[in-house]
Scaffold this motif. Structure first.
Motif, PDB file in Angstrom:
ATOM      1  N   GLY A   1      -0.091  -0.106 -19.417  1.00 29.85           N
ATOM      2  CA  GLY A   1       0.945   0.551 -20.200  1.00 29.85           C
ATOM      3  C   GLY A   1       1.121   1.999 -19.794  1.00 29.85           C
ATOM      4  O   GLY A   1       0.383   2.516 -18.954  1.00 29.85           O
ATOM      5  N   PRO A   2       2.115   2.672 -20.402  1.00 30.89           N
ATOM      6  CA  PRO A   2       2.414   4.066 -20.065  1.00 30.89           C
ATOM      7  C   PRO A   2       1.194   4.982 -20.206  1.00 30.89           C
ATOM      8  O   PRO A   2       0.462   4.903 -21.180  1.00 30.89           O
ATOM      9  CB  PRO A   2       3.505   4.452 -21.071  1.00 30.89           C
ATOM     10  N   LEU A   3       0.982   5.815 -19.181  1.00 23.08           N
ATOM     11  CA  LEU A   3      -0.129   6.757 -19.065  1.00 23.08           C
ATOM     12  C   LEU A   3      -1.488   6.059 -18.998  1.00 23.08           C
ATOM     13  O   LEU A   3      -2.522   6.701 -19.078  1.00 23.08           O
ATOM     14  CB  LEU A   3      -0.123   7.793 -20.195  1.00 23.08           C
ATOM     15  N   GLN A   4      -1.485   4.745 -18.855  1.00 27.68           N
ATOM     16  CA  GLN A   4      -2.720   3.974 -18.741  1.00 27.68           C
ATOM     17  C   GLN A   4      -2.675   3.036 -17.537  1.00 27.68           C
ATOM     18  O   GLN A   4      -3.603   2.282 -17.298  1.00 27.68           O
ATOM     19  CB  GLN A   4      -2.934   3.137 -20.002  1.00 27.68           C
ATOM     20  N   GLY A   5      -1.573   3.075 -16.789  1.00 26.93           N
ATOM     21  CA  GLY A   5      -1.386   2.159 -15.676  1.00 26.93           C
ATOM     22  C   GLY A   5      -2.410   2.335 -14.574  1.00 26.93           C
ATOM     23  O   GLY A   5      -2.893   3.434 -14.325  1.00 26.93           O
ATOM     24  N   HIS A   6      -2.732   1.230 -13.943  1.00 32.72           N
ATOM     25  CA  HIS A   6      -3.698   1.243 -12.847  1.00 32.72           C
ATOM     26  C   HIS A   6      -2.962   1.466 -11.528  1.00 32.72           C
ATOM     27  O   HIS A   6      -1.948   0.834 -11.258  1.00 32.72           O
ATOM     28  CB  HIS A   6      -4.465  -0.062 -12.807  1.00 32.72           C
ATOM     29  N   VAL A   7      -3.505   2.355 -10.707  1.00 31.03           N
ATOM     30  CA  VAL A   7      -2.907   2.679  -9.423  1.00 31.03           C
ATOM     31  C   VAL A   7      -3.199   1.555  -8.427  1.00 31.03           C
ATOM     32  O   VAL A   7      -4.314   1.044  -8.368  1.00 31.03           O
ATOM     33  CB  VAL A   7      -3.462   4.025  -8.895  1.00 31.03           C
ATOM     34  N   VAL A   8      -2.180   1.191  -7.642  1.00 31.72           N
ATOM     35  CA  VAL A   8      -2.352   0.160  -6.618  1.00 31.72           C
ATOM     36  C   VAL A   8      -2.937   0.808  -5.370  1.00 31.72           C
ATOM     37  O   VAL A   8      -2.310   1.666  -4.754  1.00 31.72           O
ATOM     38  CB  VAL A   8      -1.004  -0.521  -6.283  1.00 31.72           C
ATOM     39  N   ASP A   9      -4.151   0.400  -5.015  1.00 30.13           N
ATOM     40  CA  ASP A   9      -4.794   0.825  -3.773  1.00 30.13           C
ATOM     41  C   ASP A   9      -4.866  -0.399  -2.875  1.00 30.13           C
ATOM     42  O   ASP A   9      -5.122  -1.511  -3.359  1.00 30.13           O
ATOM     43  CB  ASP A   9      -6.202   1.363  -4.047  1.00 30.13           C
ATOM     44  N   PHE A  10      -4.662  -0.218  -1.569  1.00 27.02           N
ATOM     45  CA  PHE A  10      -4.638  -1.383  -0.694  1.00 27.02           C
ATOM     46  C   PHE A  10      -5.153  -1.140   0.720  1.00 27.02           C
ATOM     47  O   PHE A  10      -5.219  -2.061   1.517  1.00 27.02           O
ATOM     48  CB  PHE A  10      -3.214  -1.966  -0.619  1.00 27.02           C
ATOM     49  N   LEU A  11      -5.543   0.076   1.057  1.00 27.41           N
ATOM     50  CA  LEU A  11      -6.047   0.368   2.398  1.00 27.41           C
ATOM     51  C   LEU A  11      -7.566   0.524   2.337  1.00 27.41           C
ATOM     52  O   LEU A  11      -8.085   1.404   1.653  1.00 27.41           O
ATOM     53  CB  LEU A  11      -5.418   1.653   2.947  1.00 27.41           C
ATOM     54  N   SER A  12      -8.265  -0.349   3.036  1.00 22.02           N
ATOM     55  CA  SER A  12      -9.722  -0.310   3.044  1.00 22.02           C
ATOM     56  C   SER A  12     -10.189  -0.041   4.468  1.00 22.02           C
ATOM     57  O   SER A  12      -9.880  -0.803   5.388  1.00 22.02           O
ATOM     58  CB  SER A  12     -10.283  -1.634   2.521  1.00 22.02           C
ATOM     59  N   PHE A  13     -10.931   1.026   4.650  1.00 19.66           N
ATOM     60  CA  PHE A  13     -11.358   1.488   5.971  1.00 19.66           C
ATOM     61  C   PHE A  13     -12.604   0.735   6.434  1.00 19.66           C
ATOM     62  O   PHE A  13     -13.614   0.695   5.737  1.00 19.66           O
ATOM     63  CB  PHE A  13     -11.624   2.989   5.895  1.00 19.66           C
ATOM     64  N   LEU A  14     -12.536   0.103   7.600  1.00 15.38           N
ATOM     65  CA  LEU A  14     -13.629  -0.578   8.311  1.00 15.38           C
ATOM     66  C   LEU A  14     -14.149  -1.866   7.688  1.00 15.38           C
ATOM     67  O   LEU A  14     -14.760  -2.672   8.378  1.00 15.38           O
ATOM     68  CB  LEU A  14     -14.814   0.368   8.557  1.00 15.38           C
ATOM     69  N   ALA A  15     -13.951  -2.089   6.409  1.00 20.17           N
ATOM     70  CA  ALA A  15     -14.411  -3.325   5.770  1.00 20.17           C
ATOM     71  C   ALA A  15     -13.568  -3.575   4.526  1.00 20.17           C
ATOM     72  O   ALA A  15     -13.103  -2.634   3.899  1.00 20.17           O
ATOM     73  CB  ALA A  15     -15.881  -3.222   5.389  1.00 20.17           C
ATOM     74  N   PRO A  16     -13.368  -4.848   4.159  1.00 21.54           N
ATOM     75  CA  PRO A  16     -12.585  -5.128   2.956  1.00 21.54           C
ATOM     76  C   PRO A  16     -13.340  -4.722   1.688  1.00 21.54           C
ATOM     77  O   PRO A  16     -14.552  -4.563   1.694  1.00 21.54           O
ATOM     78  CB  PRO A  16     -12.367  -6.643   3.020  1.00 21.54           C
ATOM     79  N   GLY A  17     -12.588  -4.546   0.616  1.00 19.91           N
ATOM     80  CA  GLY A  17     -13.184  -4.282  -0.687  1.00 19.91           C
ATOM     81  C   GLY A  17     -13.787  -2.906  -0.860  1.00 19.91           C
ATOM     82  O   GLY A  17     -14.500  -2.656  -1.821  1.00 19.91           O
ATOM     83  N   GLY A  18     -13.535  -2.011   0.061  1.00 28.02           N
ATOM     84  CA  GLY A  18     -14.067  -0.664  -0.070  1.00 28.02           C
ATOM     85  C   GLY A  18     -15.566  -0.565   0.147  1.00 28.02           C
ATOM     86  O   GLY A  18     -16.218   0.320  -0.388  1.00 28.02           O
ATOM     87  N   ARG A  19     -16.123  -1.458   0.932  1.00 34.02           N
ATOM     88  CA  ARG A  19     -17.579  -1.440   1.155  1.00 34.02           C
ATOM     89  C   ARG A  19     -18.031  -0.244   1.983  1.00 34.02           C
ATOM     90  O   ARG A  19     -19.165   0.199   1.858  1.00 34.02           O
ATOM     91  CB  ARG A  19     -18.022  -2.745   1.823  1.00 34.02           C
ATOM     92  N   VAL A  20     -17.170   0.287   2.864  1.00 37.77           N
ATOM     93  CA  VAL A  20     -17.537   1.439   3.692  1.00 37.77           C
ATOM     94  C   VAL A  20     -16.959   2.724   3.102  1.00 37.77           C
ATOM     95  O   VAL A  20     -17.621   3.747   3.058  1.00 37.77           O
ATOM     96  CB  VAL A  20     -17.044   1.246   5.150  1.00 37.77           C
ATOM     97  N   TRP A  21     -15.708   2.661   2.672  1.00 36.46           N
ATOM     98  CA  TRP A  21     -14.993   3.808   2.120  1.00 36.46           C
ATOM     99  C   TRP A  21     -14.126   3.296   0.984  1.00 36.46           C
ATOM    100  O   TRP A  21     -13.589   2.201   1.076  1.00 36.46           O
ATOM    101  CB  TRP A  21     -14.139   4.450   3.219  1.00 36.46           C
ATOM    102  N   PRO A  22     -13.956   4.059  -0.099  1.00 30.46           N
ATOM    103  CA  PRO A  22     -13.141   3.564  -1.214  1.00 30.46           C
ATOM    104  C   PRO A  22     -11.723   3.179  -0.766  1.00 30.46           C
ATOM    105  O   PRO A  22     -11.139   3.822   0.104  1.00 30.46           O
ATOM    106  CB  PRO A  22     -13.097   4.747  -2.179  1.00 30.46           C
ATOM    107  N   VAL A  23     -11.198   2.139  -1.381  1.00 31.85           N
ATOM    108  CA  VAL A  23      -9.845   1.682  -1.085  1.00 31.85           C
ATOM    109  C   VAL A  23      -8.869   2.758  -1.566  1.00 31.85           C
ATOM    110  O   VAL A  23      -9.051   3.353  -2.621  1.00 31.85           O
ATOM    111  CB  VAL A  23      -9.574   0.325  -1.773  1.00 31.85           C
ATOM    112  N   PHE A  24      -7.830   3.007  -0.774  1.00 34.76           N
ATOM    113  CA  PHE A  24      -6.885   4.075  -1.091  1.00 34.76           C
ATOM    114  C   PHE A  24      -5.464   3.613  -0.803  1.00 34.76           C
ATOM    115  O   PHE A  24      -5.222   2.457  -0.462  1.00 34.76           O
ATOM    116  CB  PHE A  24      -7.230   5.363  -0.322  1.00 34.76           C
ATOM    117  N   ASN A  25      -4.492   4.518  -0.945  1.00 35.23           N
ATOM    118  CA  ASN A  25      -3.085   4.192  -0.706  1.00 35.23           C
ATOM    119  C   ASN A  25      -2.411   5.360   0.019  1.00 35.23           C
ATOM    120  O   ASN A  25      -3.055   6.358   0.335  1.00 35.23           O
ATOM    121  CB  ASN A  25      -2.378   3.851  -2.024  1.00 35.23           C
TER     122      ASN A  25
END
Length: 193
Positions: free
Chosen positions: A133-157
């Motif tokens: 909802g408004p002011l509570q929405g979750h940001v869409v992150d989709f770029l994961s560096f070197l490994a999926p799921g943010g295992r090496v670096w947090p997923v970002f956009n």
């Protein structure tokens, strides 16, 4: 008299040059912010429509993975319970940049602040318009560096990247003594007094 009597116009002075520099800086700031925001929105919409719910997609031989995650917090999943605070902070950042914009006379600062503005607006759009909802929405992150799921670096956009690159540019300009208003500060030599 140094004015051109035939045209009735006076030659451009320092004030006109300052206004011209401000206009160019404003155009650069808001142009870069608009492009950054547009790219961020398009890539998030494409990621949600084509990747979310599926397996991670390997890109550039595994340098990146496209892997959609919904982030209620900030970078590195900090402040996950304070989404509304992060939204208000983004609003403040946008307000400060817009307030500072008319005083800009530096192309470098305009580029840096334009990237930060576009990135802040991109993540703010998610926080306002996405679930839950408004002011509570979750940001869409989709770029994961070197490994999926943010295992090496947090997923970002794209917005996160713009904020970081713009912030680094502004810090570098500051360290080099270049101010947003176009002034340059040089360190005094030991022989100067």
């Amino acid at each position: 008299m140094s004015t051109d009597q035939s045209s009735g116009e006076e030659p451009a002075g320092p004030r006109d040059a300052s206004r011209s520099g401000a206009g160019k800086s404003l155009a650069l700031l808001f142009g870069i912010a608009a492009v950054a925001l547009g790219i961020d929105i398009v890539t998030k919409v494409a990621a949600v429509a084509n990747i979310e719910g599926g397996p991670p997609v390997k890109v550039l031989g595994g340098l990146f993975y496209l892997d959609v995650l919904r982030n209620p917090g900030a970078a590195f999943s900090l402040a996950t319970g304070l989404t509304w605070v992060l939204a208000l902070l983004a609003i403040v950042v946008v307000g400060v940049i817009v307030w500072l914009a008319p005083k800009l006379r530096s192309s470098g600062w305009a580029i840096g602040l334009g990237l930060v503005l576009g990135g802040a607006c991109g993540n703010l759009v998610d926080r306002i318009f996405r679930a839950p909802g408004p002011l509570q929405g979750h940001v869409v992150d989709f770029l994961s560096f070197l490994a999926p799921g943010g295992r090496v670096w947090p997923v970002f956009n794209v917005a996160d990247s713009c904020i970081v690159v713009g912030g680094v540019l502004v810090v570098l300009l500051s360290l080099l003594g270049r101010d947003y208003d176009g002034t340059v500060h040089r360190k005094k030599k030991a022989t100067d007094s």
